[in-house]
Design an enzyme around this catalytic site. Sequence first.
Site, mmCIF file in Angstrom:
data_model
loop_
_atom_site.group_PDB
_atom_site.id
_atom_site.type_symbol
_atom_site.label_atom_id
_atom_site.label_comp_id
_atom_site.label_asym_id
_atom_site.label_seq_id
_atom_site.Cartn_x
_atom_site.Cartn_y
_atom_site.Cartn_z
ATOM 1 N N ARG A 116 20.290 36.961 83.007
ATOM 2 C CA ARG A 116 20.362 36.105 84.200
ATOM 3 C C ARG A 116 21.697 35.393 84.367
ATOM 4 N NH1 ARG A 116 15.640 34.918 82.019
ATOM 5 N NH2 ARG A 116 14.312 36.676 82.456
ATOM 6 N N THR A 160 17.388 36.828 77.551
ATOM 7 C CA THR A 160 17.659 37.276 78.925
ATOM 8 C C THR A 160 18.148 36.113 79.794
ATOM 9 O OG1 THR A 160 15.344 36.904 79.516
ATOM 10 C CG2 THR A 160 15.957 39.140 78.856
ATOM 11 N N GLU A 178 5.337 38.002 74.210
ATOM 12 C CA GLU A 178 4.369 39.088 74.391
ATOM 13 C C GLU A 178 4.212 39.891 73.096
ATOM 14 O OE1 GLU A 178 5.978 37.993 77.416
ATOM 15 O OE2 GLU A 178 3.892 37.364 77.506
ATOM 16 N N ASN A 254 4.519 30.893 77.429
ATOM 17 C CA ASN A 254 3.100 31.101 77.155
ATOM 18 C C ASN A 254 2.797 31.226 75.664
ATOM 19 O OD1 ASN A 254 4.520 33.804 77.976
ATOM 20 N ND2 ASN A 254 2.922 34.392 76.553
ATOM 21 N N ASP A 299 -0.826 33.712 80.019
ATOM 22 C CA ASP A 299 0.612 33.924 80.246
ATOM 23 C C ASP A 299 1.158 32.939 81.282
ATOM 24 O OD1 ASP A 299 3.129 35.054 79.924
ATOM 25 O OD2 ASP A 299 2.759 36.724 81.295
ATOM 26 N N ASN A 386 7.662 33.153 89.637
ATOM 27 C CA ASN A 386 8.198 33.573 88.351
ATOM 28 C C ASN A 386 9.628 33.062 88.202
ATOM 29 O OD1 ASN A 386 8.682 35.178 85.909
ATOM 30 N ND2 ASN A 386 6.848 36.291 86.490
ATOM 31 N N CYS A 593 6.267 49.731 80.350
ATOM 32 C CA CYS A 593 7.616 50.155 80.746
ATOM 33 C C CYS A 593 7.579 51.270 81.795
ATOM 34 C CB CYS A 593 8.409 50.659 79.541
ATOM 35 S SG CYS A 593 8.901 49.355 78.418
#
Length: 662
Positions: A116, A160, A178, A254, A299, A386, A593
Amino acid sequence: MYRLTISLTLLSSLTFAQGVGDWPLHGLDYAETRYSPLKEIHAGNVSRLGLAWYLDMETRRGLEATPIVIDGVMYVTGSWSVVYAVNAVTGKRLWRWDPEVSHAWGQKACCDVVNRGVAFYRNRVYVGTLDGRLAALNAANGIPLWQVQTTDKNQPYTITGAPRIVKGKVIIGNGGAEYGVRGYVSAYDAETGKLAWRFYTVPGDPSQPFESPALEKAAKTWTGEWWKHGGGGTVWDSLSYDPELDLLYVGAGNGSPWDWKTRSPGGGDNLYLSSILALRPDTGELVWHYQTTPGDSWDYTAAQQMILATLEIGGKPRKVLMQAPKNGFFYVLDRATGELLSAKPFVTVNWAKEVDLKTGRPVENPSARQPAMGFIQQPGPLGGHNWQAMSFHPGTGLVYIPAQETGFPYIRDTRFKFLPGTWNLATMALPTADPLPITPGMLLAWDPVRQSARWSVPYPSYWNGGTLATAGNLVFEGTADGRFVAYDAETGEKKWEMPVGTGVMAAPATFTVKGKQYVSVLAGWGGSFALIGGRATKDGGVPGRLLTFALDGKTTLPAPPPPPPPPALFASDADPKIVPKGAVLYARWCSVCHGFGAYSGGAIRDLRYSSEAVLRSYPKIVLEGSYASAGMPALKEWIGPEEVDAILAFVVTQRNKAAAGK
Ligand code: CA
């Protein structure tokens, strides 16, 4: 005029050398408002906006960065954490730094190999890499001055999010909840790269000393042996800072695994999951916290952007923090104390009736804790909102939210077994080829004082870009269906749009060079929604690009390629009886994915269109990792040849449906 105060504070105390037309920080300012005072481009002349230049970003994976612009030079990241410096007027590339992240690491990224953006400070560019490094580059040539590993590479951590610089320290978090990790945020000395402090967001093994009093307190809200699977609470995106209060705000993610009763069998709030944390930036000491979702099981990250502003509430100016996290409530907190001032649903919410202002806690729907087939909970894991940035216009008093209407049947996986290095949700992914029960959502202009919508524009397609508000009475946003759009900030009337060839997720930035205003945005489809099969444009297949617009810009984009022809029928001698088993295995091992039902969203190649040679090589590719350099890891640690045959049989079934035009 809050932003002005912050900018002046920045200029005086942090020796930034930027001019007023720069875009110096990730969210433009420390308050993360993404509100620009620039107004050469305004609602009255935006019809003259055109493309000034574009740059090929050498990727078909997702682009999520907000560019930083200092003194006519743009610093931006592409996929795989590659950093680019670009002349902001001409689009000419000045340098490129590739951290050479192993593409096998892509499997450890839940939500695409995205980044980002960078931070800029004292002629250095700072970036976090997907494999957990923090690097300081010379802004003049991109040559690294130092690099530090911020994570344990034996664990599936990824970075990220963009670093932020506060009081000479680089603040950086990471992701991985996750998979099974313990969340934390770190501060490194911007000059040397030495670790200054680290704040863990969840407690570790209670038989060991706690790292902070805050964690000792938090441990009382956990049960069982949560630390064995990490616990989650990763700080993967959102950070903001108030120089007057000297508070650094951190958004925690989460639980890991998702399922509450698997993670913490005796219940408990599980602090500081899904929480907004206020830390001292010098020490990492916790000053206050507010937990949006006690005992998260869905989540419901609170890692979404936190905007700082002054709002008049009850006739008094209040210094607030605003967040629209995944759980669907819009929160307004007093940012000095963490007191909840208001919370109202901004999208469809059925997991909780309301948030009790006395206790600060949600009043839950009991069905949310007893998931069963049939209860489609809203929002789902993609969230009511999000990471796609929202913006706040102090003139209109509105927050512009890329809002989403999502739902998901959270079904507890009673046979869950923790497998290190893989997705560990303890919640079942849908073993189905049917699309999820969701609608695209809308650009929402939200009045944070009244806690109600002023206007909204429905999206034609799902998973849209972040927003930018300007003093030109405009809101800019890219869309999933491949347009870049300007709206009237007061009314939501569309003032201008241009097709950009592919879906946009990233937020725009605006800046001036020699007095001329530009607007830039990355167009590149990907992220979690694309990986699970969400489509961008009908055409797709367009590489990611950095686009820069100005009044009377005359550059045109190449025409998009035609869609691929349907695949050829593939004759398989597999027993059709193994297809259902293949569907379940595919959902567990491939879908996050390669898309649910093998429908690719375009960021990764569509498996249904593979060559026959590739289909015949599945054992080598899937078990042995012969495509590891492309990002497909070896799965032999977890599955065997029989499972691969079943997965192939399922993919072939889906291919042959496409071949038959179904
Ligand atoms: Ca997550």
